[in-house]
Motif scaffolding. Sequence first.
Motif, PDB file in Angstrom:
ATOM      1  N   ILE A 106       0.832  -1.205   0.000  1.00  0.00           N
ATOM      2  CA  ILE A 106       0.000   0.000   0.000  1.00  0.00           C
ATOM      3  C   ILE A 106       0.867   1.256   0.000  1.00  0.00           C
ATOM      4  N   ALA A 107       1.933   1.258   0.831  1.00  0.00           N
ATOM      5  CA  ALA A 107       2.815   2.436   0.922  1.00  0.00           C
ATOM      6  C   ALA A 107       3.515   2.702  -0.401  1.00  0.00           C
ATOM      7  N   ALA A 108       4.041   1.646  -1.031  1.00  0.00           N
ATOM      8  CA  ALA A 108       4.727   1.820  -2.319  1.00  0.00           C
ATOM      9  C   ALA A 108       3.750   2.250  -3.399  1.00  0.00           C
ATOM     10  N   GLY A 109       2.540   1.698  -3.360  1.00  0.00           N
ATOM     11  CA  GLY A 109       1.520   2.093  -4.326  1.00  0.00           C
ATOM     12  C   GLY A 109       1.115   3.547  -4.162  1.00  0.00           C
ATOM     13  N   MET A 110       1.003   3.997  -2.928  1.00  0.00           N
ATOM     14  CA  MET A 110       0.663   5.400  -2.666  1.00  0.00           C
ATOM     15  C   MET A 110       1.776   6.326  -3.144  1.00  0.00           C
ATOM     16  N   ALA A 111       3.032   5.928  -2.931  1.00  0.00           N
ATOM     17  CA  ALA A 111       4.157   6.737  -3.413  1.00  0.00           C
ATOM     18  C   ALA A 111       4.149   6.818  -4.937  1.00  0.00           C
ATOM     19  N   LEU A 112       3.837   5.695  -5.592  1.00  0.00           N
ATOM     20  CA  LEU A 112       3.763   5.677  -7.051  1.00  0.00           C
ATOM     21  C   LEU A 112       2.651   6.610  -7.536  1.00  0.00           C
ATOM     22  N   SER A 113       1.501   6.575  -6.853  1.00  0.00           N
ATOM     23  CA  SER A 113       0.399   7.479  -7.201  1.00  0.00           C
ATOM     24  C   SER A 113       0.811   8.935  -7.013  1.00  0.00           C
ATOM     25  N   PHE A 114       1.446   9.228  -5.892  1.00  0.00           N
ATOM     26  CA  PHE A 114       1.855  10.597  -5.558  1.00  0.00           C
ATOM     27  C   PHE A 114       2.774  11.166  -6.634  1.00  0.00           C
ATOM     28  N   PHE A 115       3.860  10.475  -6.919  1.00  0.00           N
ATOM     29  CA  PHE A 115       4.855  11.001  -7.854  1.00  0.00           C
ATOM     30  C   PHE A 115       4.379  10.933  -9.313  1.00  0.00           C
ATOM     31  N   ASN A 116       3.716   9.836  -9.683  1.00  0.00           N
ATOM     32  CA  ASN A 116       3.321   9.672 -11.074  1.00  0.00           C
ATOM     33  C   ASN A 116       2.272  10.695 -11.491  1.00  0.00           C
ATOM     34  N   LEU A 117       1.296  10.936 -10.624  1.00  0.00           N
ATOM     35  CA  LEU A 117       0.248  11.880 -11.005  1.00  0.00           C
ATOM     36  C   LEU A 117       0.728  13.327 -10.886  1.00  0.00           C
TER      37      LEU A 117
END
Length: 433
Positions: free
Chosen positions: A340-351
Motif C-alpha cells: 500500500i505504501a509503495a503504491g501510494m508513493a507511485l500514485s503521488f509522484f506519477n500523477l
Amino acid sequence: MRVLSGSGIGWALDAMDVGLISFIIAALTAQWGLTKGEGGLIASIGFVGMAIGASLGGLLADRIGRRQVFALTLLIYGVATGASALVGGIALLLILRFFVGLGLGAELPVASTYVSEFAPARIRGRLIVILEAFWAVGWTASAIIGYFVVPASDNGWRWAFAIGAIPAVYALVVRWGLPESARWLAGRGKVAEAERVVADFEASPAVFGSEPVAQTPVIPGASGATQPQRPGGSRNRFAALWSAEYRVRTLSIWLVWLCVNFAYYGAFIWIPSILVDAGFSLVRSFGFTLIITLAQLPGYAVAAWLIEKWGRRLTLSVFLAGSALSAIAFGTVHVEWAIIAAGMALSFFNLGAWGAVYAVTPELYPTDLRGTGAGWAAGFGRIASIVAPMLVPVLLIAGGTGLTFTVFAIFFVIAAVAAWGLKEFAGKALAEH
C-alpha cells in the motif's frame, strides 16, 4: 473559476471512465472467464482510439475551436460508455471501447490547451496542474464505484458503465456554458467575438472579493491585426512541429509522453488484477486500489506549488525520478502495508508528473499550432498506452511484478532525462512564444 471547474469536471469524468475499465476487466475475468490477453486487449483497444482521437482532436481544435471539440468528445465517449452496459460479449465491447477511446483521447489535450489560453502567465502552470488534479477526483470516483458497485452483483459492471454515460449529458453544459478561447477567436480573425469574451471576464467579480477583474488578457489581434495563420491545412501544421525552431522540444515532449503513458497505464490498469493474483480477494484488492488512488491528490497539490517555484523541467524530472523509485519498491515488496505504501508513493509522484506534463505541453507552441502540438504529443504517447496493457501479462509471466515494475522504472528515468530538452516558459505570457 468557471472555465477551470467546467473543464475540470469534464476531465474528472474522463478519468472516471479510464479508471472504471481496470475494475471491470477484473470483474469480467471472473464472470466471463477472460484470459489475461483478452483483458489486455479490452484495455488496449481503448488506447488505440485515444491515440487517433488525440491527434485528430488537436487538429480539429485549431480549425473549429477549443470549446466545440471539447463538447463533441464528451458526447462521443459518454454515449459509447453507456452503450457498453448492454453488451453481451467481448466483440461488441471492443468496438465500443474504441469509440470511447476516440472521445477520451481528443478531450484531454484540447481541455489543457483551452484552459492554458485563459490562464494568467504567473499562475498558468499551477492552474493546469489543478486542472489535471481533477483526474484524481475522477479516478477516485471510479475506485469508489469499483469498490461498491462492480462487486455488488453479476450486473455490477453494467451499472458502472451506465454511470459512465454522464459525460454525454455534461457535453451540453460545456457547449453552452463555457466561452470559446479568446486567443483562438482572435487568431481566426473573430476579434469582436474575442473582445466580448474578454469583456465578460473583466465584468466578472473576483472569486475572493466583490471587485471586478481589472486586467485585460493579452490577445493577439485585439488591437485589430489578427495573428497570421500558417498556410495550408493539417499537413502544414504537422510539418511546422518539426521545423528548426520546434523540433527539439517536439522530440522531447513526444518522448516524455510515450514513456509516461507506458509506465502509468501499464501499472494502474493492472494493479487491481495483480493484487487479485497475489491472493487478495476482489473486494480487498479494490479497497487497496482505492487507498492507493487517494495519494494522487497530494501529489497534484505539491506539483501545483512547485511548478511555479522550480519551473516546469525541474518539477517534471523530480516527480519522474520519484516515480521510478516508487515503481521499483512496488515491484519488490510483498508485505501488505508495504504494498500500500509503495503504491501510494507511485500514485503521488506519477500523477504529480502528469500534472507537469499537461502544464508544459501547450506552452511549447504558438496559438495556431497549440492544439496540433498538444494533440500529436498526446497521440504519440498513446501508442505506449496501447502496447503496455498487452505487454504486462507477458512481463508478469516472464519475471513477475519485480521485472514488470523495473521496466516501468526504466521508462520513468528515460522521461526524466528527456524533460531537459523542453523549453522553459514559466512566468511568460503565451503571446511571448
